[in-house]
Design a protein around this motif. Structure first.
Motif, PDB file in Angstrom:
ATOM      1  N   VAL A 313       0.838  -1.202   0.000  1.00 50.50           N
ATOM      2  CA  VAL A 313       0.000   0.000   0.000  1.00 50.50           C
ATOM      3  C   VAL A 313       0.871   1.249   0.000  1.00 50.50           C
ATOM      4  O   VAL A 313       0.647   2.189  -0.761  1.00 50.50           O
ATOM      5  N   HIS A 314       1.908   1.252   0.862  1.00 48.94           N
ATOM      6  CA  HIS A 314       2.792   2.414   0.941  1.00 48.94           C
ATOM      7  C   HIS A 314       3.986   2.322  -0.005  1.00 48.94           C
ATOM      8  O   HIS A 314       4.722   3.303  -0.167  1.00 48.94           O
ATOM      9  N   GLY A 315       4.200   1.157  -0.600  1.00 49.77           N
ATOM     10  CA  GLY A 315       5.289   1.003  -1.567  1.00 49.77           C
ATOM     11  C   GLY A 315       6.675   1.001  -0.977  1.00 49.77           C
ATOM     12  O   GLY A 315       7.645   1.361  -1.649  1.00 49.77           O
ATOM     13  N   MET A 316       6.835   0.579   0.287  1.00 47.25           N
ATOM     14  CA  MET A 316       8.155   0.561   0.928  1.00 47.25           C
ATOM     15  C   MET A 316       8.933  -0.690   0.529  1.00 47.25           C
ATOM     16  O   MET A 316       8.355  -1.718   0.186  1.00 47.25           O
ATOM     17  N   SER A 317      10.251  -0.600   0.615  1.00 48.81           N
ATOM     18  CA  SER A 317      11.108  -1.773   0.433  1.00 48.81           C
ATOM     19  C   SER A 317      11.047  -2.613   1.701  1.00 48.81           C
ATOM     20  O   SER A 317      10.619  -2.142   2.764  1.00 48.81           O
ATOM     21  N   PRO A 318      11.479  -3.911   1.629  1.00 50.42           N
ATOM     22  CA  PRO A 318      11.488  -4.738   2.842  1.00 50.42           C
ATOM     23  C   PRO A 318      12.282  -4.115   3.986  1.00 50.42           C
ATOM     24  O   PRO A 318      11.856  -4.166   5.140  1.00 50.42           O
ATOM     25  N   VAL A 319      13.435  -3.518   3.666  1.00 52.10           N
ATOM     26  CA  VAL A 319      14.241  -2.898   4.717  1.00 52.10           C
ATOM     27  C   VAL A 319      13.507  -1.706   5.323  1.00 52.10           C
ATOM     28  O   VAL A 319      13.460  -1.541   6.550  1.00 52.10           O
ATOM     29  N   ASP A 320      12.919  -0.860   4.478  1.00 53.60           N
ATOM     30  CA  ASP A 320      12.184   0.302   4.985  1.00 53.60           C
ATOM     31  C   ASP A 320      10.996  -0.119   5.844  1.00 53.60           C
ATOM     32  O   ASP A 320      10.710   0.507   6.881  1.00 53.60           O
ATOM     33  N   SER A 321      10.294  -1.169   5.417  1.00 60.49           N
ATOM     34  CA  SER A 321       9.144  -1.625   6.207  1.00 60.49           C
ATOM     35  C   SER A 321       9.611  -2.149   7.559  1.00 60.49           C
ATOM     36  O   SER A 321       8.938  -1.929   8.581  1.00 60.49           O
ATOM     37  N   GLY A 322      10.760  -2.836   7.588  1.00 61.34           N
ATOM     38  CA  GLY A 322      11.300  -3.293   8.855  1.00 61.34           C
ATOM     39  C   GLY A 322      11.675  -2.132   9.760  1.00 61.34           C
ATOM     40  O   GLY A 322      11.422  -2.152  10.968  1.00 61.34           O
ATOM     41  N   LEU A 323      12.256  -1.085   9.174  1.00 61.46           N
ATOM     42  CA  LEU A 323      12.625   0.100   9.964  1.00 61.46           C
ATOM     43  C   LEU A 323      11.393   0.800  10.525  1.00 61.46           C
ATOM     44  O   LEU A 323      11.437   1.350  11.628  1.00 61.46           O
ATOM     45  N   HIS A 324      10.283   0.794   9.783  1.00 61.92           N
ATOM     46  CA  HIS A 324       9.063   1.442  10.271  1.00 61.92           C
ATOM     47  C   HIS A 324       8.448   0.702  11.459  1.00 61.92           C
ATOM     48  O   HIS A 324       7.626   1.277  12.177  1.00 61.92           O
ATOM     49  N   MET A 325       8.851  -0.562  11.642  1.00 65.99           N
ATOM     50  CA  MET A 325       8.332  -1.322  12.779  1.00 65.99           C
ATOM     51  C   MET A 325       9.287  -1.303  13.973  1.00 65.99           C
ATOM     52  O   MET A 325       9.041  -1.972  14.978  1.00 65.99           O
ATOM     53  N   LEU A 326      10.347  -0.511  13.873  1.00 66.82           N
ATOM     54  CA  LEU A 326      11.295  -0.410  14.989  1.00 66.82           C
ATOM     55  C   LEU A 326      10.666   0.084  16.295  1.00 66.82           C
ATOM     56  O   LEU A 326      11.112  -0.325  17.372  1.00 66.82           O
ATOM     57  N   PRO A 327       9.658   0.981  16.268  1.00 67.00           N
ATOM     58  CA  PRO A 327       9.034   1.368  17.548  1.00 67.00           C
ATOM     59  C   PRO A 327       8.487   0.173  18.321  1.00 67.00           C
ATOM     60  O   PRO A 327       8.556   0.145  19.559  1.00 67.00           O
ATOM     61  N   LEU A 328       7.936  -0.808  17.616  1.00 69.24           N
ATOM     62  CA  LEU A 328       7.457  -2.022  18.262  1.00 69.24           C
ATOM     63  C   LEU A 328       8.616  -2.756  18.915  1.00 69.24           C
ATOM     64  O   LEU A 328       8.552  -3.148  20.086  1.00 69.24           O
ATOM     65  N   THR A 329       9.693  -2.934  18.169  1.00 73.43           N
ATOM     66  CA  THR A 329      10.868  -3.623  18.684  1.00 73.43           C
ATOM     67  C   THR A 329      11.478  -2.880  19.870  1.00 73.43           C
ATOM     68  O   THR A 329      11.768  -3.468  20.918  1.00 73.43           O
ATOM     69  N   ALA A 330      11.679  -1.586  19.688  1.00 74.85           N
ATOM     70  CA  ALA A 330      12.332  -0.789  20.728  1.00 74.85           C
ATOM     71  C   ALA A 330      11.533  -0.814  22.024  1.00 74.85           C
ATOM     72  O   ALA A 330      12.106  -0.948  23.121  1.00 74.85           O
ATOM     73  N   MET A 331      10.215  -0.706  21.907  1.00 73.67           N
ATOM     74  CA  MET A 331       9.393  -0.698  23.118  1.00 73.67           C
ATOM     75  C   MET A 331       9.432  -2.053  23.819  1.00 73.67           C
ATOM     76  O   MET A 331       9.450  -2.118  25.056  1.00 73.67           O
TER      77      MET A 331
END
Length: 533
Positions: A313-331
């Protein structure tokens, strides 16, 4: 191996628990480091391979079904073997079981990287899942036996943070390796990690066994439980392809239920049962198991769609999509140790009730994601989800493992992991079916509202399948730009309608899980083990 036995008392300090130890061997926090490194391989592998699948398909000429079984074969073997693997640890020692798991996992990883056909990849992935099953329950058994009661929750919290970090890091690490090296490197990376883990474990781990540890093995129980788990997980995996009402799905579920009943009947008469049913007389342990299933149902089932949302939907690369989920990981990394300390002070019940309610709020928030949702809003919901999940991961694990007798710590660890696997598989399948149904219901309506040309039945079916993943197929040549944009908008809006419904149901499940958490309480941790060095 020489052997000396040291009796410890509940809640004793490290020095009191093992006065004969010296140096690194048996140190609780170093034990945590050693088992965490081994577990990282399993959890990282659960998500890193998904990024490599397209490259494997292209390089080996695999079919879509073949690529799917690279993941399904691993998950199936892992789910089937977890409780049996926990029993192996109780019977033969968690140190030996853990080391066997590490060596086997690293060797099969290297073999996958050397494979030249998808059939070989799948075969070694199944073996990898079996060895991975040895690691998880043994890790919990080692932590339960090594840490004094007042520090166990903190240890489980850090262990949970490592699992959360490595799980979420999978797409990022996988994307970088596939993009800059090759797909084989995704598996080869486990070899040096496994070697380092083996060296640490040999130097640090001590073999803990309870005085009344099991001395025999329930082979009929292993066969029956493995059969029940196999047919259950098989049905869940294949239901999206076959359909939930298909005879094959129904019969698989019926066989799973009958085999499970036969297993329960056998366990009541077995002299040394694989899964002692008296464990479930503990209401907190039973509630913790149900809670783990419900948590994984909503979490894994809901997050299954997020990567499609970010990439398609947003057209991100796999790496970019993983980076966008970093708040979940960090928390999760930050909140897991904190949750461990809080649970030690006030018990698991209130933190887990509150955490599941926070998780529900995050799920309801994720149900509102749209095509134009920005990074800040996504980060808010992902971060809130990590904040809610961390206390449940820590608390439910402590409730299940802590309320089991020490001689069954491995079985309890296997039960915890099996509950998570089954819950995650059910969540992915059930929420996936709900989402697909909503997409196919919404797509024709939105297509007509946009006044787009009527499609032939075959084209409409293909479009619906693509819309389930948020993929807007290229418009036919000669299509006006405005019409092509409208087609993509309709597909994405239909996908978002289905994803919103799936997250709403996940939020409702999280609220139910909060009610289940009311029946939990902290483990008594029993009598500490004898230590065999």
């Amino acid at each position: 191996m020489t052997s000396n036995t040291v009796s410890a008392t509940p809640g004793a300090s490290e020095s009191d628990a093992a006065p004969g130890r010296a140096g690194l061997r048996g140190h609780p926090w170093l034990t945590l480091l050693a088992v965490a490194l081994g577990v990282v391989m399993v959890t990282l592998d659960g998500t890193i391979v998904a990024i490599a699948n397209p490259a494997i398909q292209q390089d080996l000429g695999a079919s879509l079904a073949g690529v799917q079984w690279i993941t399904n074969g691993y998950l199936l073997a892992l789910a089937v073997a977890l409780i049996t693997a926990g029993k192996l640890g109780d019977r033969f020692g968690h140190r030996q079981t853990f080391l066997t798991g590490i060596v086997g996992f690293a060797v099969t990883s290297g073999a996958i990287g050397l494979s030249e056909s998808v059939t070989t990849v799948i075969a070694f992935r199944v073996l990898q899942g079996l060895f991975g099953a040895l690691l998880m329950p043994a890790a919990l058994g080692l932590l339960r036996a090594t840490f004094p009661a007042e520090k166990l929750n903190m240890a489980i919290g850090i262990w949970g943070a490592v699992i959360g970090a490595s799980t979420a890091a999978g797409p990022i690490v996988g994307g970088l390796l596939v993009e800059h090296v090759n797909w084989e490197s995704v598996f080869f990376v486990n070899v040096p990690v496994g070697l380092l883990a083996v060296l640490l474990c040999l130097a640090i781990l001590v073999d803990h066994r309870a005085e009344n540890a099991p001395r025999s093995f329930d082979i009929p129980g292993v066969v029956l439980l493995s059969g029940a788990m196999f047919f259950l997980v098989w049905a869940v995996i294949k239901a999206p392809e076959w359909g939930w009402g298909d005879n094959a799905t129904v019969w698989s579920l019926v066989i799973a239920a009958l085999t499970l009943l036969a297993f329960l009947a056998w366990e009541t008469v077995s002299g040394e049962p694989l899964l002692p049913l008296r464990l479930f007389r503990s209401v907190p342990l039973s509630a913790g198991t149900v809670l783990m299933v419900l948590m994984a149902f909503g979490f894994m089932g809901g997050l299954f769609f997020v990567t499609f949302y970010l990439q398609n939907v947003h057209g991100m690369s796999p790496v970019d999509s993983g980076l966008h989920m970093l708040p979940l990981t960090a928390m999760m990394i930050v909140a897991s140790p904190v949750a461990g300390g809080l649970i030690t002070k006030v018990g698991p019940r209130l933190p887990m009730v509150g955490a599941m309610l926070v998780t529900a709020v995050a799920m309801f928030g994720l149900s509102t994601l749209e095509r134009g949702t920005g990074t800040l809003e996504m980060s808010l919901w992902f971060g809130l989800l990590g904040l809610g999940l961390a206390p449940v991961m820590v608390g439910a694990t402590e409730v299940i493992v802590g309320n089991a007798p020490l001689e069954h710590a491995g079985v309890a660890g296997g039960l915890q992991q099996a509950a998570m696997q089954v819950g995650g598989s059910l969540g992915t399948a059930v929420l996936g079916a709900v989402m697909a149904s909503r997409v196919h219901e919404t797509l024709p309506v939105k297509w007509a509202e946009a006044q787009l040309p009527l499609l032939p039945p075959q084209d409409a079916e293909r479009l619906g399948k693509a819309a389930e993943l948020g993929i807007a197929p290229p418009a036919p040549g000669g299509t006006p730009a405005q019409a092509a944009e409208a087609m993509a908008r309709v597909v994405h809006d239909s996908f978002l309608s289905g994803m919103g419904l799936a997250f709403t149901l996940a939020g409702i499940v999280a609220v139910l899980a909060a009610g289940v958490a009311l029946f939990t309480k902290g483990g008594q941790h029993g009598t500490a083990p004898s230590v065999h060095v």
